[in-house]
Design an enzyme around this catalytic site. Structure first.
Site, short mmCIF file in Angstrom:
data_model
loop_
_atom_site.label_atom_id
_atom_site.label_comp_id
_atom_site.label_asym_id
_atom_site.label_seq_id
_atom_site.Cartn_x
_atom_site.Cartn_y
_atom_site.Cartn_z
N LYS A 173 0.87 -1.29 0.07
CA LYS A 173 0.05 -0.02 0.02
C LYS A 173 1.00 1.21 -0.02
CE LYS A 173 -4.04 0.51 1.99
NZ LYS A 173 -5.17 0.83 2.72
N HIS A 190 -20.53 8.31 3.50
CA HIS A 190 -21.08 7.14 4.07
C HIS A 190 -22.62 7.00 4.15
CE1 HIS A 190 -20.39 3.30 5.54
NE2 HIS A 190 -21.23 3.51 6.90
#
Length: 190
Positions: free
Chosen positions: A65, A109
């Site tokens: 990552k 979200h």
């Protein structure tokens, strides 16, 4: 005017809402780049049609990552990006981007956080039988949907409503609420 990179992984309906708000002048920002971690996702077609530069990559091509976020950070710097705006980006943000964009990575979200973090928040809400859910816009931190909340908007869930019906209501709110909240934030009115 703030320069933004939109990160997305799928269909791109929130990308489209953000782009449309920029085009209409409701969101005073410039989309410098779409970043997509799923080559072939439909959001790429939306961005190309809108004339937005696309950076698509596969995380599997990188050893870690840190490696792919370093590449992303370099691209963001080349494009003079002020804020990262997540719009259905289905990957946790790591230390490289968090370090370079503190309180400048924003996520949307589909629940009233802290309730129902993570994937399938709408399904979680319907399964739990809650009467109210909604949309949260928040800064991103190292946790899963745990960053400081910028704004929330609630919706009622009707008795017997299906996941698809609730999802439709949530998306309608997202497409108006996200660009509106981003504009307030970028203009210092939050």
């Amino acid at each position: 005017m703030k320069k933004i990179a939109v990160f997305a992984s799928g269909n791109g309906s929130n990308f489209q809402a953000i782009h449309d708000a920029v085009e209409s002048g409701k969101l005073r920002a410039e989309i410098k780049l779409l970043v997509c971690d799923k080559p072939g996702a439909f959001v790429i077609e939306r961005a190309k049609k809108a004339g937005v530069r696309v950076l698509e990559f596969s995380p599997k091509q990188y050893a870690s990552k840190v490696e792919f976020e370093t590449m992303l950070y370099e691209e963001l710097q080349k494009n003079d990006v002020d804020y990262i705006v997540l719009a259905g980006y289905m990957r946790l943000i790591g230390s490289v981007l968090l370090e370079h964009y503190p309180e400048r990575i924003i996520n949307i979200h589909p629940s009233l956080l802290p309730a129902f973090p993570g994937v399938d928040a709408i399904g979680q809400a319907v399964a739990a039988g809650v009467k109210v859910t909604g949309v949260t816009i928040h800064f991103v931190d190292e946790g899963m949907d745990t960053g400081p909340i910028i704004a929330q908007r609630a919706i009622d869930i009707q008795d017997g409503a299906t996941k698809d019906e609730v999802a439709q209501k949530v998306h309608e709110i997202e497409h108006e609420f996200y660009p509106e909240t981003l504009d307030k934030l970028f203009e210092g009115k939050r």
